[in-house]
Design a protein around this motif. Sequence first.
Motif, PDB file in Angstrom:
ATOM      1  N   SER A 152      13.552  41.502-103.562  1.00  0.00           N
ATOM      2  CA  SER A 152      14.369  40.984-102.456  1.00  0.00           C
ATOM      3  C   SER A 152      15.805  41.481-102.531  1.00  0.00           C
ATOM      4  O   SER A 152      16.467  41.644-101.507  1.00  0.00           O
ATOM      5  CB  SER A 152      14.349  39.450-102.461  1.00  0.00           C
TER       6      SER A 152
ATOM      7  N   LEU B 290      16.119  44.852-100.873  1.00  0.00           N
ATOM      8  CA  LEU B 290      15.756  44.852 -99.461  1.00  0.00           C
ATOM      9  C   LEU B 290      16.622  43.921 -98.627  1.00  0.00           C
ATOM     10  O   LEU B 290      16.345  43.702 -97.449  1.00  0.00           O
ATOM     11  CB  LEU B 290      14.274  44.464 -99.302  1.00  0.00           C
ATOM     12  N   LYS B 291      17.681  43.371 -99.239  1.00  0.00           N
ATOM     13  CA  LYS B 291      18.627  42.578 -98.469  1.00  0.00           C
ATOM     14  C   LYS B 291      19.465  43.493 -97.590  1.00  0.00           C
ATOM     15  O   LYS B 291      19.498  44.714 -97.780  1.00  0.00           O
ATOM     16  CB  LYS B 291      19.503  41.745 -99.405  1.00  0.00           C
ATOM     17  N   SER B 292      20.182  42.897 -96.661  1.00  0.00           N
ATOM     18  CA  SER B 292      20.836  43.670 -95.599  1.00  0.00           C
ATOM     19  C   SER B 292      21.772  44.748 -96.116  1.00  0.00           C
ATOM     20  O   SER B 292      21.856  45.829 -95.537  1.00  0.00           O
ATOM     21  CB  SER B 292      21.611  42.725 -94.672  1.00  0.00           C
ATOM     22  N   ASP B 293      22.504  44.490 -97.228  1.00  0.00           N
ATOM     23  CA  ASP B 293      23.479  45.475 -97.678  1.00  0.00           C
ATOM     24  C   ASP B 293      22.859  46.664 -98.402  1.00  0.00           C
ATOM     25  O   ASP B 293      23.540  47.668 -98.654  1.00  0.00           O
ATOM     26  CB  ASP B 293      24.540  44.819 -98.581  1.00  0.00           C
ATOM     27  N   TYR B 294      21.557  46.604 -98.736  1.00  0.00           N
ATOM     28  CA  TYR B 294      20.892  47.731 -99.395  1.00  0.00           C
ATOM     29  C   TYR B 294      19.591  48.142 -98.691  1.00  0.00           C
ATOM     30  O   TYR B 294      18.959  49.105 -99.104  1.00  0.00           O
ATOM     31  CB  TYR B 294      20.570  47.389-100.859  1.00  0.00           C
ATOM     32  N   ARG B 295      19.207  47.410 -97.651  1.00  0.00           N
ATOM     33  CA  ARG B 295      17.900  47.652 -97.034  1.00  0.00           C
ATOM     34  C   ARG B 295      17.784  49.063 -96.473  1.00  0.00           C
ATOM     35  O   ARG B 295      16.805  49.783 -96.723  1.00  0.00           O
ATOM     36  CB  ARG B 295      17.637  46.636 -95.925  1.00  0.00           C
ATOM     37  N   LYS B 296      18.776  49.478 -95.689  1.00  0.00           N
ATOM     38  CA  LYS B 296      18.722  50.793 -95.059  1.00  0.00           C
ATOM     39  C   LYS B 296      18.634  51.896 -96.113  1.00  0.00           C
ATOM     40  O   LYS B 296      17.801  52.821 -96.001  1.00  0.00           O
ATOM     41  CB  LYS B 296      19.957  51.009 -94.183  1.00  0.00           C
TER      42      LYS B 296
ATOM     43  N   ARG C 128      25.637  42.134-107.900  1.00  0.00           N
ATOM     44  CA  ARG C 128      25.913  42.225-106.476  1.00  0.00           C
ATOM     45  C   ARG C 128      27.307  41.704-106.126  1.00  0.00           C
ATOM     46  O   ARG C 128      27.993  42.251-105.273  1.00  0.00           O
ATOM     47  CB  ARG C 128      24.860  41.437-105.686  1.00  0.00           C
TER      48      ARG C 128
ATOM     49  N   GLU D 174      30.303  43.221-103.653  1.00  0.00           N
ATOM     50  CA  GLU D 174      30.847  42.511-102.504  1.00  0.00           C
ATOM     51  C   GLU D 174      32.361  42.369-102.615  1.00  0.00           C
ATOM     52  O   GLU D 174      33.089  42.525-101.638  1.00  0.00           O
ATOM     53  CB  GLU D 174      30.173  41.139-102.402  1.00  0.00           C
TER      54      GLU D 174
END
Length: 283
Positions: A64, A67-73, A272, A276
Amino acid sequence: GINAEYGILLLWCLLPESPRYLVVSGKKEEANEAVQGMARLNNVDLPEQLDIFVHSDQELGSISDILKSDYRKETILLSAMYFGNLLIIFGTIVFVPLALYSGFCGGEGDPPVHKCEEIKQDSLLLLCIVTFGAVLAAVAGYFAAVKLGRCTSLKIFSTASFIVTLVLFKCISKFVTVALFFLIKLLQSSHDMITLIIVPELYPTAFRNTAMGFTNSWGKLGGVIGAGAVYVLYYYSPIMVVTMFSGSALLVAICSWHWNRETKKAVIMDVRENAEDLNQSNQ
């Protein structure tokens, strides 16, 4: 002699964990022991009041996290690039020897006749020349990443590789075909080299290994598909094999052009929260 796996197992049992990993894992006592052991090996006296700060409650190895928003792409793009790169790299490992002794010259023409024979000396020399492209890629990929940055290098190598695979559809001459194989090896392996540089720069230590395992698993899947498909398709239709290579190169190029996260000179993060905080300070 002792097999390599037994040697690796022995080292795994004897070598201590990295203090940095233990700190990120929240294992303070183990981190202290690891630092003290390193000090003894190097004959260094540690301060009496040494206190090691450790991160607490860090969840390691979670899918997870990557695959969270800040690393998904980035995770999806890296996985797709690994898949396409290794499909071509492992596919050409099987494809090139078959092509050399069957007289392959471009994707056009009738399917080659299957025959089992020893590879000739001149074909072996050409095979060595093609393979040297992968060796040269280690240097080319590194220097491109340093001089041009990661983003630009990915775009250059992937675009050039896609163009080269398109030329494979046309039969020009045997030597041109060998040169194309050499360029494909060089360009795809250079691109793969840069993605290997990006991963440790992108992900925090807390889940970097998970990210490497996840993205590499897609690369291994591509390698299995590439090698297997060449065996199945080559004597049926060489043009289908070339189409597979071109399609994979196109996938890598599209992902490379969508990649816009430059990691050159990036500060390697532990968790993380570090990333941030840095992002907020840069805004």
